[in-house]
Motif scaffolding. Structure first.
Motif, short mmCIF file in Angstrom:
data_model
loop_
_atom_site.label_atom_id
_atom_site.label_comp_id
_atom_site.label_asym_id
_atom_site.label_seq_id
_atom_site.Cartn_x
_atom_site.Cartn_y
_atom_site.Cartn_z
N LEU A 238 28.80 56.72 49.16
CA LEU A 238 28.59 55.61 50.09
C LEU A 238 29.20 55.86 51.46
CD1 LEU A 238 27.57 52.77 50.65
CD2 LEU A 238 29.70 51.87 49.68
N HIS A 284 28.65 48.32 45.45
CA HIS A 284 27.96 49.58 45.74
C HIS A 284 26.48 49.47 45.38
CE1 HIS A 284 31.08 52.79 46.66
NE2 HIS A 284 31.82 51.71 46.47
N HIS A 306 31.53 44.52 51.40
CA HIS A 306 32.24 45.42 50.48
C HIS A 306 33.55 45.91 51.08
CE1 HIS A 306 33.30 48.87 48.06
NE2 HIS A 306 33.07 49.69 49.07
#
Length: 337
Positions: A238, A284, A306
């Motif tokens: 990510l 995610h 996030h």
């Protein structure tokens, strides 16, 4: 000591050193080539693999989690894939006793500079949440068996990542990673990374995104059994892979400098072995699924959310780590405070 390497494939160069050690030992144990009951101790293994104890310790921890080696009353581990009551066999560790192929390249697979960089980075990352440290260039060079210029280049790269800094009188310093620094880093990342993702997302292939999603699925199937390597890959997918190719080099450099809080989660995972939390995996997944559906605005918003949630989790973990014992220091590091 680190030694010069022979040419190998790019895939081998990209593997973490602890992963290479784990794979070599794991293959030998599963194939029945390693002697059952043989005592594995960090220092001799480090010498055999031409590395320090840090990646050896990580590899042994993973093998223990997998049930291929076991603890006993003495120091180290026993090779014990069947979980039997075995008499410890103490002997000088050799390729033959460990069942390693005579022609097998053990750990000298990447360029020397890369291996020195990874070595120092692992040591710095492990201790920076526990205090303030000085790094001695000359001692590091002697310990790693390389020139000071190689060590200096590695430290300069770590400075670019924000992991170390240099004083006017040539002292290299690392840590402490404080709650204020973590908060500031996450605030910057929450602004920069979503913007960067909107720029880099069009370059991500569907195949790449599906591969990332498959990895998330595998972790969600057994979050308590997640390995350190699997967690590292989750974060890398990510925060590095998705943002690769960012054209704004200043933005890319600043994002990289602000990613040191990831070390808190890594150290927390190693210290407590609690697996990975479901909330992180869900966050995610939302980002990757948004990218797969071509909704870049949603992906960017989910990434920002996030990062803000991760900030709070990281601050809580920092409090837990503050009461844990300080890990062993590399011989070239001195605690200042």
């Amino acid at each position: 000591m680190l030694v010069e390497e022979s040419p190998v494939s790019d895939d081998a160069r990209g593997a973490p050193r602890y992963g290479l050690i784990r794979s070599a030992l794991r293959d030998a144990i599963l194939a029945g080539r390693a002697v059952p009951g043989l005592v594995l101790v960090e220092a001799p293994l480090a010498q055999l693999f031409s590395t320090s104890r840090v990646p050896v310790r990580q590899a042994l921890t993973l093998l223990h989690e997998e049930g291929l080696i076991s603890r006993f009353e003495g120091r180290g581990y026993l090779i014990n894939p069947q979980g039997l009551e075995l008499e410890p066999q103490r002997a000088p560790l050799t390729r033959q006793l460990l069942g390693l192929e005579p022609s097998e390249e053990l750990i000298d697979t990447r360029p020397l500079g890369e291996r020195v960089y990874d070595e120092i980075a692992a040591c710095v990352s492990t201790v920076m949440v526990f205090g303030h440290y000085r790094i001695d260039e000359q001692l590091a060079a002697e310990h790693l068996g390389v020139s000071r210029s190689v060590v200096r280049e590695a430290l300069m790269r770590l400075r670019d990542r924000g992991l170390v800094e240099k004083e006017p009188y040539a002292q290299w310093l690392a840590g402490p990673l404080t709650a204020q620094e973590i908060t500031e880093d996450y605030e910057l990342r929450a602004v920069l990374e979503p913007q960067a993702l909107q720029q880099t997302a069009p370059q991500l292939s569907r195949e790449t995104l599906l591969d990332m999603l498959d990895h998330i699925n595998s972790l969600q199937a057994a979050p308590d059994q997640a390995s350190r390597q699997a967690v590292d890959r989750l974060e890398h997918d990510l925060h590095v892979r998705c943002l690769a190719g960012l054209r704004n080099r200043k933005m890319a450099a600043l994002i990289q400098q602000c990613q040191s809080p990831i070390n808190v989660s890594r150290i927390f995972f190693e210290a407590l072995r609690m697996g990975i939390d479901e909330a992180t995996l869900v966050e995610h997944r939302l980002i990757i699924e948004s990218l797969l559906h071509g909704n870049l605005d949603s992906a960017a918003l989910n990434l920002r959310d996030h990062l803000l949630r991760a900030r709070e989790r990281t601050l809580q973990r920092l409090k837990v780590l503050s009461v844990l014992p300080e890990p062993d220091l590399a011989p070239y590091m001195t605690r200042l405070s």
